[in-house]
Structure formats: structure tokens, C-alpha cells
Design an enzyme around this catalytic site. Structure first.
Site, short mmCIF file in Angstrom:
data_model
loop_
_atom_site.label_atom_id
_atom_site.label_comp_id
_atom_site.label_asym_id
_atom_site.label_seq_id
_atom_site.Cartn_x
_atom_site.Cartn_y
_atom_site.Cartn_z
N ASP A 188 0.85 -1.26 0.04
CA ASP A 188 0.11 -0.17 0.09
C ASP A 188 0.99 1.36 0.16
OD1 ASP A 188 -1.96 2.02 0.43
OD2 ASP A 188 -2.97 0.64 2.00
N GLY A 233 -4.72 3.94 -8.07
CA GLY A 233 -5.07 4.27 -9.50
C GLY A 233 -3.93 5.42 -9.94
N ASP A 288 -10.54 4.35 -1.48
CA ASP A 288 -11.30 3.28 -0.91
C ASP A 288 -12.69 3.21 -0.85
OD1 ASP A 288 -8.71 2.98 0.18
OD2 ASP A 288 -9.41 3.05 2.32
C1 GLA Z 1 -5.47 2.36 2.87
C2 GLA Z 1 -6.03 1.11 1.76
C3 GLA Z 1 -7.01 0.35 2.54
C4 GLA Z 1 -6.45 -0.47 3.90
C5 GLA Z 1 -5.96 0.76 4.70
C6 GLA Z 1 -5.20 0.36 5.88
O1 GLA Z 1 -6.61 3.28 2.99
O2 GLA Z 1 -6.57 1.64 0.68
O3 GLA Z 1 -7.53 -0.79 1.82
O4 GLA Z 1 -5.47 -1.30 3.43
O5 GLA Z 1 -5.04 1.61 4.03
O6 GLA Z 1 -4.50 1.31 6.55
#
Ligand code: GLA
Length: 381
Positions: free
Chosen positions: A138, A185, A206
Site C-alpha cells: 500500500d 489508481g 477506498d
Molecule cells: C488504505 C487502503 C485500505 C486499507 C488501509 C489500511 O486506505 O486503501 O484498503 O488497507 O489503507 O490502513
């Protein structure tokens, strides 16, 4: 032949771990920072007893907040919520399931836990030693480095190189590990995700458990179908089915759209307390067969009339999955022309949510679609 033998190619490795979109569960949407060892164990047990495993759900993925401190050698340890990650992996594997984990290319994750920056190979080795099968990586914490790079091009290179670095590290472990890019993205990741070894990449920010957000994400995927295929998938984020913020009609829209999009199906609810209705929705064999179609061709929008959208996904053997969606909150009559989905005239159709064969339908077909709902068909000539 071992997976990483001579003759290894990016495409072959990618296809080997994700020939169809990954299916499983992820902790974030429901449990957030509360996920712990007990949650993962009870989820694995519920995945089996609910019939989800047998329907195709195999990955049990721990999202952010498992990370503890690094020791003097720089090795990452899990925090007190996860006393023994290797034992947990063994337990999950003993159920015929696989275990996923989460990190960031930055110094910190989105929830401000320890990231992998500067420890990529060490972390990949640790994951492999624990028996991890899936990594969600991430972007969050790398944003400072990207900003400091000075230009959009330089920032892109920082991000690209960081994703490539973890890909190389995972590959060097010799363990097949699904590589999930989570960076919302940025820089049209669908255009370069396969180059950094991504098996899937998030295409948006998200999701949450509201129709408006799910629909905004799902329907914004139009035009992305050409970037997906066996081993490399667009990921419009995890499922919210069963979390309680949408109606059954809206959750059916969510599942149908994700199946047409060849999206990973990662349930995001509490599997140990789900209702029969949620279970039936998540395990609908006809819907899962669309998502997991071996041809691996993602569907796309083929028609729209205001809030009515018609999406189609070509399936192996000449069938087409057709979703007729109503984005308005009240029922509407939709007019579908099956010629736009490649048929010459009238068709044979099965209603995938009702589980009934509809017999032959005329080439120009009118049907009432519930508010925020869908009519999901498998159509043949
Ligand atoms: C981001 C990701 C989520 C999740 C959180 C965790 O927002 O997009 O899917 O993994 O981090 O902190």
C-alpha cells in the site's frame, strides 16, 4: 518443473499465481485495527463451515495493523495481536486456505505502522518463512519520497521503482506470492501494473459500505477492460457485502458488477456472524462462475440510457454475462438490445440471481429493474 526454473518469465509467474481473479477475505472493511490472531482463526473456520472455501474463496488476508517493531538486525516482528505468525499460517493452511499480509513501500503504512522501506528483501524473506501467500503493498507512506522527488515524472519513477523492488524481492524468495498493488489508481496503474509484476492493482480510492460510494467506484471502471487478463487484474477494492450499509438489492448490484469486472472477490464482512442471505449472495455459484470465467476477459459498459446501464462480459464458449443496472433509487423499465452484446437476434437467457432459466428472449427486450438493482443474465444464442 519448479515455478522459478530457467525460462521463468513475468507472464508465466503472474499467470501461475492468479490465473483468475483472487478470491478470499480481507480484514480491513469490517475489523479495521481490531483484527487479531483469533479473528483470523475464526474467519478461516467460518470460511470452511459456510461453504465459502468450496465456492472458491481461499485467501484469508490480514490488512494493516499487524506490524510490530524491528529487531536489532532489522527483522520485522508482528505485534502483540499476532503472537506467532508462522503458527497462524500453519493453521490457515491446515484448513486448505492461504494467508495474506499487508505492508507499504514507505517507512510507515496508512495506519502508521512499520512499512518496508529499506527492508524489502528482508521482509519478503520473513513473509516467505512464515508461509505467506499474498501481499497487499500500500503506497501511503511513500508519498513523502514522491513529493521530494521534485517533478511528476520523478515521483512516478520513485513509485515504479519501489513496486518493482518488492516484486523482485518476492520473486527472489522462490515462494509464489500474489502481489497486490494498492495505490488507488495513481498514474493510471492499469497501464504499468503488469510491468512491476502486479497480479492486481487497485484502480480507485477506498470503498465504503454505502451504495453511493460502491456505485461511484464500480461504474467508473468503464473502459478499463482491455488492461486486465489472466495473472493481472483491475481491483475496484474489496467487497462490502454483509456489512449492513446497503440493501440486498444494492449488494446484488455490487457482486454482479464485480463479477462482470473480473474483480478480485475479497469478502470484507464478519464471516462468523453472517446471515443466510449474505452467505447465499457470496456463494452464488452462477455469479462466481462469471467472475472466475477461465477466459479472463473483463467486461465493460455496452449501453446506457440515463440511470440505466448495460454491462456485458464475454465468457468462454460464446456465452455473455449481461448486467442491466438501475442507478436510480426507484424501479425503472430498461430496454436492452442483445445485438449490442454481439447476438444476431433472439437469445436464450438464465437469471443468475433468481437461479431460473428464462427460455428465449427477443433481441429487443424490456424489463423492470428495481431501484439501485440489477437483472443479471447469462445469455447464449
Ligand atoms: C488504505 C487502503 C485500505 C486499507 C488501509 C489500511 O486506505 O486503501 O484498503 O488497507 O489503507 O490502513
Amino acid at each position: 518443473m519448479p515455478l522459478f526454473a530457467v525460462g521463468w518469465s513475468l507472464g508465466a509467474q503472474q499467470k501461475a499465481v492468479a490465473p483468475t481473479p483472487p478470491m478470499g477475505w480481507n480484514s480491513w472493511n469490517h475489523f479495521r485495527g481490531k483484527v487479531d490472531d483469533a479473528t483470523i482463526r475464526s474467519t478461516a473456520e467460518a470460511m470452511v463451515s459456510s461453504g465459502m472455501r468450496d465456492a472458491g474463496y481461499v485467501y484469508v488476508n490480514i490488512d494493516d495493523t499487524w506490524e510490530g517493531e524491528r529487531d536489532a538486525q532489522g527483522n520485522i516482528h508482528s505485534n502483540e495481536k499476532f503472537p506467532d505468525m508462522k503458527a497462524l499460517a500453519d493453521f490457515v493452511h491446515s484448513k486448505g486456505l492461504k494467508l495474506g499480509i499487508y505492508s507499504s513501500p514507505g517507512a510507515k503504512t496508512c495506519a502508521k505502522f512499520e512499512g518496508s522501506l529499506g527492508h524489502e528483501q528482508q521482509d519478503a524473506n520473513t513473509y516467505a518463512a512464515w508461509g505467506i501467500d499474498y501481499l497487499k503493498y500500500d503506497l501511503c507512506g511513500l508519498r513523502d519520497q514522491m513529493k521530494a522527488a521534485g517533478s511528476a515524472e520523478a515521483a512516478h519513477k520513485v513509485m515504479f521503482d519501489a513496486y518493482m523492488k518488492m516484486h523482485d524481492a518476492l520473486r527472489a524468495t522462490g515462494r509464489p506470492i500474489v502481489y497486490s498493488l494498492c495505490q488507488y489508481g495513481v498514474d493510471s496503474v492499469w497501464a504499468w501494473g503488469p510491468q512491476v509484476g502486479g497480479n492486481l492493482w487497485r484502480t480507485t480510492g477506498d470503498i465504503n459500505d454505502k451504495y453511493a460510494r460502491m456505485a461511484e467506484i464500480g461504474f467508473s471502471q468503464a473502459g478499463l477492460s482491455r488492461f486486465a487478463g489472466p495473472g493481472h487484474w483491475n481491483d475496484p477494492d474489496m467487497l462490502e457485502v454483509g456489512n449492513g450499509g446497503m440493501s440486498a438489492e444494492e449488494y446484488r448490484t455490487h457482486m454482479s458488477l464485480w463479477a462482470i469486472l473480473a474483480a478480485p472477490l475479497l469478502a470484507g464482512n464478519d464471516l462468523s456472524t453472517m446471515t443466510e442471505e449474505t452467505k447465499a449472495m457470496l456463494t452464488n455459484r452462477d455469479v462466481i462462475a462469471v467472475d472466475q470465467d477461465p477466459g479472463g476477459r473483463q467486461g465493460d459498459r455496452i449501453d446506457a440510457e440515463g440511470p440505466i446501464e448495460v454491462w456485458a462480459r464475454p465468457l468462454e464458449g460464446g456465452a455473455v454475462a449481461i448486467g442491466i443496472f438501475n442507478r436510480l433509487s426507484v424501479p425503472l423499465e430498461a430496454h436492452v438490445n442483445f445485438r449490442k452484446a454481439g447476438f444476431a437476434g433472439d437469445v436464450r437467457a438464465r437469471d443468475l440471481w433468481r437461479g431460473t432459466d428464462l427460455g428465449r428472449l427477443p433481441a429487443e427486450y424490456s424489463v423492470q429493474v428495481p431501484g439501485h438493482g440489477v437483472i443479471f443474465l447469462r445469455v447464449t444464442k
